[in-house]
Design an enzyme around this catalytic site. Sequence first.
Site, mmCIF file in Angstrom:
data_model
loop_
_atom_site.group_PDB
_atom_site.id
_atom_site.type_symbol
_atom_site.label_atom_id
_atom_site.label_comp_id
_atom_site.label_asym_id
_atom_site.label_seq_id
_atom_site.Cartn_x
_atom_site.Cartn_y
_atom_site.Cartn_z
ATOM 1 N N SER A 124 0.838 -1.201 0.000
ATOM 2 C CA SER A 124 0.000 0.000 0.000
ATOM 3 C C SER A 124 0.870 1.246 0.000
ATOM 4 C CB SER A 124 -0.851 -0.020 1.278
ATOM 5 O OG SER A 124 -1.392 1.254 1.537
ATOM 6 N N TYR A 148 -1.393 -0.875 10.992
ATOM 7 C CA TYR A 148 -1.758 -1.449 9.691
ATOM 8 C C TYR A 148 -0.645 -1.193 8.670
ATOM 9 C CZ TYR A 148 -3.551 -1.141 4.955
ATOM 10 O OH TYR A 148 -3.662 -1.233 3.598
ATOM 11 N N LYS A 152 2.226 -3.737 6.529
ATOM 12 C CA LYS A 152 2.544 -3.753 5.087
ATOM 13 C C LYS A 152 4.046 -3.614 4.877
ATOM 14 C CE LYS A 152 -1.584 -4.190 3.332
ATOM 15 N NZ LYS A 152 -1.937 -5.505 2.745
HETATM 16 N N1 UFG Z 1 -12.400 11.534 3.479
HETATM 17 C C1 UFG Z 1 -13.386 12.428 3.802
HETATM 18 N N2 UFG Z 1 -14.535 11.937 4.355
HETATM 19 C C2 UFG Z 1 -14.741 10.607 4.591
HETATM 20 C C3 UFG Z 1 -13.714 9.702 4.249
HETATM 21 C C4 UFG Z 1 -12.553 10.193 3.696
HETATM 22 O O1 UFG Z 1 -13.239 13.631 3.597
HETATM 23 O O2 UFG Z 1 -15.805 10.248 5.114
HETATM 24 C C5 UFG Z 1 -11.165 12.033 2.841
HETATM 25 C C6 UFG Z 1 -9.904 11.753 3.636
HETATM 26 O O3 UFG Z 1 -9.679 12.754 4.574
HETATM 27 C C7 UFG Z 1 -8.849 11.709 2.504
HETATM 28 C C8 UFG Z 1 -9.627 11.145 1.316
HETATM 29 O O4 UFG Z 1 -11.000 11.381 1.609
HETATM 30 O O5 UFG Z 1 -8.433 13.007 2.174
HETATM 31 C C9 UFG Z 1 -9.419 9.665 1.098
HETATM 32 O O6 UFG Z 1 -9.698 8.969 2.309
HETATM 33 P P1 UFG Z 1 -9.868 7.379 2.333
HETATM 34 O O7 UFG Z 1 -10.198 7.007 3.748
HETATM 35 O O8 UFG Z 1 -10.803 6.947 1.268
HETATM 36 O O9 UFG Z 1 -8.443 6.849 1.921
HETATM 37 P P2 UFG Z 1 -7.020 7.102 2.604
HETATM 38 O O10 UFG Z 1 -6.174 7.779 1.588
HETATM 39 O O11 UFG Z 1 -7.107 7.710 3.943
HETATM 40 O O12 UFG Z 1 -6.595 5.600 2.884
HETATM 41 C C10 UFG Z 1 -6.276 4.747 1.832
HETATM 42 C C11 UFG Z 1 -6.555 3.294 2.233
HETATM 43 C C12 UFG Z 1 -5.643 2.881 3.357
HETATM 44 C C13 UFG Z 1 -4.227 3.190 3.011
HETATM 45 C C14 UFG Z 1 -4.091 4.642 2.648
HETATM 46 C C15 UFG Z 1 -2.712 5.059 2.265
HETATM 47 O O13 UFG Z 1 -7.879 3.151 2.650
HETATM 48 O O14 UFG Z 1 -5.771 1.495 3.531
HETATM 49 O O15 UFG Z 1 -4.950 4.930 1.545
HETATM 50 O O16 UFG Z 1 -2.321 4.425 1.133
HETATM 51 F F1 UFG Z 1 -3.442 2.922 4.081
#
Ligand code: UFG
Length: 336
Positions: A124, A148, A152
């Site tokens: 990841s 987590y 990885k």
């Molecule tokens: N976000 C919101 N509201 C929500 C959910 C997310 O604004 O309800 C925003 C987050 O702040 C971020 C973006 O949307 O800016 C993406 O968030 P996600 O939770 O969809 O994804 P992340 O980038 O945080 O996490 C993903 C994977 C993880 C991994 C990470 C880093 O879900 O498993 O990328 O690679 F670890």
Amino acid sequence: MKVLLTGGAGFIGSHTCVELINAGHTPVIADNFDNSCPEVINRIEEITGVRPKLYEIDVCDGEKVREMFKAESFDAVIHFAGLKAVGESCALPLRYYRNNIDSTLTLLEVMAEFGVANFVFSSSATVYGVPKEVPLVEGMPTGCTNPYGWTKLMNEQILTDASSADDNLSVVLLRYFNPIGAHESGRIGEDPNGIPNNLMPYITQVAAGKLEQLGVFGDDYPTRDGTGVRDYIHVVDLAKAHVKAIDYAAERKGVEIFNIGTGTGYSVLDIVNTFMRVNNLTIPYAIKPRRAGDVAECYADATKAREILGWQAEKTLDDMCRDSWNWQSNNKNGYK
Ligand code: UFG
């Protein structure tokens, strides 16, 4: 090739299973259905006309894994199975380390016993920690912000060490960015347990009327509209990268790391606006405080995968938003 897919009933595993079948391979799924559903197997058969063989086992269980390897002659293993909730990993770190590390060790031990040499690992972009600069290139420094992520990175290290010690072993580490979308049939897709943590499933559940409003976590990041920027990739493109990766592994020895992203960053508001336009829907949202642990920007330099693996993403953000909604609107309660 006959390919073992651990966690093959999950979101990325199921889409990879379909693409492997399309490419003429024979996938075999091992899944304990901890965060997936047996119905997936029926759906894969519906889409491809082929029913993948299923072992309902936990891949930390060495004896069960051995029995499976005895019954099948695998050419390669793609290891998707694992716990993946960032917040939960902070509350239950030992569960994450035990499960996510044990499974890899068990697979490597049994693969060595049976002479199976090709391993593709679901890593990841989280292994880059808080990026000092973007786009992220594979050689940039790593470091994690939660258990987590550490599982990885530790698995990457274990696989690298195992491949240095065993001239036969071939390892491909795929660092996924943010997979969204669904198969264009709308028959397989992402089906999170409970309230989604991730952006796209949250949006689709708001669109479906299951959740009231999207919270946008922060609008004061140093990005073009103040919201977080990520590299969203269509899960079917991601699945196709695995088909390339097993071919690559089978032709070589040693270890290679690839970023699997589009190379383009989109903000949270880009995603919301594109989703609304493409699907002709309104998504009510409100700006909320930043979420702990989030970074401003995370997107890939995807050059290496293009040049060495011969893979690049083909689908657009419009495709991702359309296919995510097609899946959700046709399966209001996921596979249940
Ligand atoms: N976000 C919101 N509201 C929500 C959910 C997310 O604004 O309800 C925003 C987050 O702040 C971020 C973006 O949307 O800016 C993406 O968030 P996600 O939770 O969809 O994804 P992340 O980038 O945080 O996490 C993903 C994977 C993880 C991994 C990470 C880093 O879900 O498993 O990328 O690679 F670890």
